[in-house]
Design a protein around this motif. Structure first.
Motif, PDB file in Angstrom:
ATOM      1  N   LEU A   1      -0.735  10.264   4.607  1.00 55.16           N
ATOM      2  CA  LEU A   1       0.712  10.070   4.596  1.00 55.16           C
ATOM      3  C   LEU A   1       1.442  11.394   4.373  1.00 55.16           C
ATOM      4  CD1 LEU A   1       3.039   8.051   4.735  1.00 55.16           C
ATOM      5  CD2 LEU A   1       2.811   7.712   2.261  1.00 55.16           C
TER       6      LEU A   1
ATOM      7  N   THR B   1       0.965   3.576   7.950  1.00 57.08           N
ATOM      8  CA  THR B   1       0.266   4.112   6.782  1.00 57.08           C
ATOM      9  C   THR B   1       0.940   3.689   5.484  1.00 57.08           C
ATOM     10  OG1 THR B   1      -0.370   6.036   8.102  1.00 57.08           O
ATOM     11  CG2 THR B   1      -0.631   6.219   5.734  1.00 57.08           C
ATOM     12  N   LYS B   2       2.268   3.616   5.495  1.00 54.51           N
ATOM     13  CA  LYS B   2       2.971   3.166   4.285  1.00 54.51           C
ATOM     14  C   LYS B   2       2.650   1.715   3.958  1.00 54.51           C
ATOM     15  CE  LYS B   2       6.918   6.301   4.035  1.00 54.51           C
ATOM     16  NZ  LYS B   2       8.400   6.412   4.047  1.00 54.51           N
ATOM     17  N   GLN B   3       2.522   0.897   4.982  1.00 55.82           N
ATOM     18  CA  GLN B   3       2.144  -0.495   4.731  1.00 55.82           C
ATOM     19  C   GLN B   3       0.735  -0.594   4.164  1.00 55.82           C
ATOM     20  OE1 GLN B   3       2.719  -2.358   8.528  1.00 55.82           O
ATOM     21  NE2 GLN B   3       4.948  -2.524   8.307  1.00 55.82           N
TER      22      GLN B   3
ATOM     23  N   GLN C   1       4.036  12.991   6.958  1.00 58.02           N
ATOM     24  CA  GLN C   1       5.406  13.290   6.519  1.00 58.02           C
ATOM     25  C   GLN C   1       5.746  14.758   6.764  1.00 58.02           C
ATOM     26  OE1 GLN C   1       7.748  11.329   5.605  1.00 58.02           O
ATOM     27  NE2 GLN C   1       7.046   9.607   4.395  1.00 58.02           N
TER      28      GLN C   1
ATOM     29  N   MET D   1      -0.713   1.788   2.583  1.00 55.66           N
ATOM     30  CA  MET D   1      -0.654   2.419   1.259  1.00 55.66           C
ATOM     31  C   MET D   1      -0.178   1.424   0.198  1.00 55.66           C
ATOM     32  SD  MET D   1      -1.248   5.345  -0.114  1.00 55.66           S
ATOM     33  CE  MET D   1      -1.348   5.370  -1.900  1.00 55.66           C
ATOM     34  N   GLY D   2       0.808   0.617   0.564  1.00 49.81           N
ATOM     35  CA  GLY D   2       1.297  -0.386  -0.389  1.00 49.81           C
ATOM     36  C   GLY D   2       0.214  -1.385  -0.749  1.00 49.81           C
TER      37      GLY D   2
ATOM     38  N   ILE E   1       3.476   6.669  10.400  1.00 50.93           N
ATOM     39  CA  ILE E   1       3.983   6.704   9.016  1.00 50.93           C
ATOM     40  C   ILE E   1       4.285   5.292   8.531  1.00 50.93           C
ATOM     41  CG2 ILE E   1       5.999   7.356   7.638  1.00 50.93           C
ATOM     42  CD1 ILE E   1       6.048   9.999   9.109  1.00 50.93           C
ATOM     43  N   ILE E   2       4.922   4.504   9.381  1.00 54.88           N
ATOM     44  CA  ILE E   2       5.235   3.112   8.992  1.00 54.88           C
ATOM     45  C   ILE E   2       3.956   2.331   8.730  1.00 54.88           C
ATOM     46  CG2 ILE E   2       6.277   0.969   9.799  1.00 54.88           C
ATOM     47  CD1 ILE E   2       8.272   2.666  11.375  1.00 54.88           C
TER      48      ILE E   2
END
Length: 250
Positions: A148, A54-56, A152, A58-59, A51-52
């Protein structure tokens, strides 16, 4: 020891056997739940790391998507109305799958493309390269969004299951097993006490029998009757003058 600290049972050998079987089952259940909790926790940490990551990603993808959209609009003009009128069916779709981790079903979302590209001619007159680049970047961003969302959802599901499993593990370890163990100790103590009481009772009976024998021996000695021929003397007739043979004991 109060009834809340142990199971209310009648202390017997059968109850002791049943409690030992229950203790063995509780220990086995605790071991299995502990292994399940460890497996779920390991998967939980892996999902958290994904998740961490993928969020990076994603940003960065959304930042690039915003820049590419501005470049496409600058090169091809505002083409949003053209796309809205041409698109009647979604091309990017999401399918639902299932994954099993230590008996827990986790929902998984997978992105896939279905159907023809209805806006492939957009930007043909001008800015076509920028529009195509914008489409690809937004496609990657959508895929990351689906990934993501899947992570989640699995994260939340695993979090709830791990909490429930850990509560069960703690309940077995700190409540059920100690309660059964205290019950076993109580039954063993009661059975030992009964054995001591029975041994004491038998010992008193033996002492009373010994005292009675001594009294009988003294009474017979006072009447001049020996211990060996006491029974035969009692059975003789008054006028019987015959001599009995001596009894030899080997």
């Amino acid at each position: 020891m109060s009834g809340k600290e142990r199971i209310i049972v009648f202390p017997s050998r059968m109850a002791l056997t049943q409690m030992k079987m229950r203790l063995k089952g509780a220990e086995k259940g605790h071991s299995l739940l502990k292994k399940k909790s460890d497996a779920l926790t390991l998967r939980f940490r892996q999902i958290l790391a994904k998740i961490i990551e993928t969020k990076q990603l994603m940003g960065d993808a959304m930042k690039q998507a915003g820049i590419s959209l501005a470049e496409a609009k600058f090169a091809a003009g505002d083409f949003s109305h053209t796309i809205v009128h041409n698109v009647d069916k979604a091309q990017s779709k999401v399918r639902n799958k299932r994954d099993n981790v230590a008996g827990v079903t986790l929902p998984l979302f997978e992105h896939y493309a279905d159907g023809a590209d209805t806006y492939e001619l957009t930007g043909l007159s001008r800015g076509g390269q920028q529009v195509q680049k914008c489409k690809e970047i937004f496609g990657k961003a959508i895929k990351l969004l689906v990934d993501l969302a899947s992570l989640q959802t699995s994260f939340v599901t695993l979090d709830e299951v791990i909490k429930i499993t850990n509560r069960r593990v703690n309940a077995i370890e700190h409540v059920i097993i100690p309660r059964i163990q205290r019950t076993i100790d109580y039954i063993v103590t009661e059975l030992d006490e009964r054995e001591r009481e029975e041994f004491f009772r038998l010992k008193k009976i033996q002492e009373k029998k010994e005292i009675q024998r001594e009294r009988d021996a003294k009474a017979k000695a006072a009447w001049g009757i020996s211990q060996g021929d006491a029974d035969e003397t009692d059975c003789k007739e008054i006028f019987d003058t015959s001599q009995d043979e001596d009894l030899l004991f080997h």
